[in-house]
Design a protein around this motif. Structure first.
Motif: not given
Length: 118
Positions: A1-3, A24-28, A77, A98, A107
């Motif tokens: 889940q993108v945050q 950022a979290s939930g994606f590269t 990140n 993003k 996002y």
């Protein structure tokens, strides 16, 4: 889940500085373009600055060029926006966005409020 979680906003006098962060979290994170966008009261969203991940190129809106500096720490990140020489017209809610491809952003965070006032 993108945050995307912004922080660092606040109230500052004209001429002051603030540093915004976006965790950022939930994606590269390192694989994506990122940007800062702001929305002043009663106005639409305004792109402030962005970074192209493939080239490292950073762009700024003319209204902030020379005063704001975008940076990113891929190990943490985190996206940053160093804001110097703040003006009352910089008052807005600042959002981290993003990149989703084709120049769009898919996002957004919840934003952090920046108020510049004497």
């Amino acid at each position: 889940q993108v945050q995307l979680v912004e922080s660092g906003g606040g109230m500052v006098q004209p001429g002051g500085s603030l540093r915004l962060s976006c965790a950022a979290s939930g994606f590269t994170f390192s694989n994506h373009n990122m940007a800062w966008v702001r929305q002043a009261p009663g106005k639409g969203h305004e792109w402030v600055s962005g970074i192209h991940t493939a080239t490292g190129n950073i762009g700024y809106d003319e209204s902030v060029k020379g005063r704001f500096t975008l940076s990113r720490d891929n190990a943490k990140n985190t996206l940053y926006l160093q804001m110097n020489s703040l003006k009352p017209e910089d008052t807005a809610r600042y959002y981290c966005a993003k990149g989703g491809g084709m120049g769009a952003y898919d996002y957004w965070g919840q934003g952090t409020q920046v108020t510049v006032s004497s």
